[in-house]
Design an enzyme around this catalytic site. Structure first.
Site, short mmCIF file in Angstrom:
data_model
loop_
_atom_site.label_atom_id
_atom_site.label_comp_id
_atom_site.label_asym_id
_atom_site.label_seq_id
_atom_site.Cartn_x
_atom_site.Cartn_y
_atom_site.Cartn_z
CG ASP A 30 -14.61 9.31 -137.21
OD1 ASP A 30 -14.01 9.66 -136.17
OD2 ASP A 30 -14.08 8.65 -138.11
N GLY A 31 -15.88 10.34 -133.82
CA GLY A 31 -15.83 9.65 -132.53
C GLY A 31 -14.62 8.76 -132.36
NE ARG A 76 -5.19 41.30 -118.09
CZ ARG A 76 -4.51 42.10 -118.90
NH1 ARG A 76 -3.56 42.88 -118.41
NH2 ARG A 76 -4.75 42.12 -120.19
CD GLN A 77 -14.25 42.67 -115.92
OE1 GLN A 77 -13.32 43.39 -116.25
NE2 GLN A 77 -15.32 43.15 -115.28
CG HIS A 132 -4.37 38.34 -113.27
ND1 HIS A 132 -3.15 38.95 -113.39
CD2 HIS A 132 -5.19 39.25 -112.69
CE1 HIS A 132 -3.23 40.18 -112.93
NE2 HIS A 132 -4.45 40.38 -112.50
CG ASP A 178 2.46 44.41 -110.23
OD1 ASP A 178 2.82 43.28 -109.83
OD2 ASP A 178 1.63 44.57 -111.15
CE LYS A 227 0.89 47.13 -113.13
NZ LYS A 227 0.94 45.94 -114.00
NE ARG A 250 -3.03 47.65 -115.91
CZ ARG A 250 -2.26 47.57 -116.98
NH1 ARG A 250 -2.46 48.39 -118.01
NH2 ARG A 250 -1.28 46.69 -117.05
CG ASP A 262 4.06 41.11 -114.58
OD1 ASP A 262 3.46 40.60 -113.61
OD2 ASP A 262 3.74 42.20 -115.09
C1 R5P Z 1 -1.20 43.05 -113.99
O1 R5P Z 1 -1.69 43.00 -112.89
C2 R5P Z 1 -0.43 41.91 -114.55
O2 R5P Z 1 0.29 41.26 -113.56
C3 R5P Z 1 0.52 42.37 -115.62
O3 R5P Z 1 1.46 43.26 -115.05
C4 R5P Z 1 -0.21 43.08 -116.71
O4 R5P Z 1 -1.31 42.32 -117.11
C5 R5P Z 1 0.68 43.35 -117.89
O5 R5P Z 1 -0.09 44.03 -118.85
P1 R5P Z 1 0.58 45.05 -119.85
O6 R5P Z 1 1.66 44.31 -120.59
O7 R5P Z 1 -0.55 45.46 -120.74
O8 R5P Z 1 1.09 46.19 -119.06
#
Ligand code: R5P
Length: 282
Positions: free
Chosen positions: A29-30, A87-88, A120, A158, A182, A184, A208
């Protein structure tokens, strides 16, 4: 005044306490409701706080921005403790969308300024047209650590996480900083190498930006298991913890696990409210 979406209740309360500004619910209702019956004045700043953990949470943030603007306040500031879709941040495959840019464009529409806690990749803030700035909550991750860490190593799983480990070490005040390497392979599987890195005899603090599936941290802990390390602490800013992340970490032998409250989870042991309040107070 401060208002938060359902994904940011704890952190909005913390920011309100830190700044001594009222925490309000913006009603349909604002009206702005607090125990003290606060009213919004023309030059007031409304701080809207919301973590965009899901598409629904993203919509909720935009709806709250919309309500804030309906008061025609002096300024609407948006704080995103956890910025989802970050992340995208580029085209990884043809035909995809740059989701980080899409959400930034949507958030832009109803705010004068944006803050995001440890996005990120800091470059995603370039997708906002309004002024934007990052907030670093990594120093808060030093709080739960005992004072008697032995020859501590602050370890990023990483290279990208090394500066976060550095930030925690600087706040702790002792120890050195290292990182693993690392690769992926998929959304859930990562390969980690630690050539020439042996932390036998040291207490290790793994740092992280986020734990999503737990794959990264589980792999790092597996490597440390083969070394004669002391205590191992696993910590991150954003505990997204999708699917079976917690049980996966438990199976990997993680015993000490904590994160901030940018996402409200069972392991959100420290609060990012103070650095957010500091940024808002500048
Ligand atoms: C990746 O670049 C991020 O810094 C994290 O390390 C990552 O997103 C962690 O994802 P997950 O727990 O799925 O390994």
């Amino acid at each position: 005044m401060i208002t938060g979406t359902s994904t940011a209740q704890a952190i909005a309360t913390g920011v309100s306490d830190e700044l001594d500004e009222p925490l309000v619910d913006l009603e349909d209702d604002g009206t702005a409701v607090t125990g003290d019956g606060v009213t919004v004045e023309a030059d007031d700043r409304i701080v809207v706080i919301g973590s965009t953990t899901t598409a629904r949470a993203h919509l909720e943030l935009m709806e709250l921005q919309e309500r804030a603007n309906a008061f025609d306040p002096g300024e609407v500031v948006t704080v995103i403790p956890y910025l989802g879709y970050a992340r995208q941040d580029k085209l990884f495959e043809p035909g995809q969308a740059i989701s980080a840019r899409a959400v930034a464009r949507a958030i832009n529409a109803s705010t004068d300024r944006v803050y995001s806690v440890n996005p990120h990749n800091i470059s995603v803030l370039d997708y906002f047209d309004v002024p934007s700035a990052p907030i670093d909550a990594a120093p808060q991750l030093a709080e739960p650590l005992p004072e008697d860490l032995v020859d501590p190593v602050f370890l990023g799983p990483d290279e990208d996480a090394e500066w976060l480990a550095n930030s925690v070490r600087d706040t702790y005040g002792d120890g050195h900083v290292e990182n693993f390497d690392k690769i992926r392979h998929s959304a859930t599987e990562v390969e980690m190498t630690a050539e020439g890195k042996d932390f036998s005899g040291s207490d290790v603090v793994l740092v992280d930006d986020m734990i999503a599936t737990g794959g990264t941290m589980s792999e790092a802990v597996n490597i440390l298991d083969n070394q004669d390390t002391g205590r191992v602490y696993v910590t991150c800013i954003h505990p997204l913890l999708v699917e079976n992340a917690l049980s996966r970490l438990h199976r990997a032998g993680v015993q000490s696990l904590y994160a901030t409250d940018t996402i409200d989870r069972s392991i959100s042991q420290v609060s990012a409210a103070e650095p957010i309040a500091d940024a808002l107070a500048e």
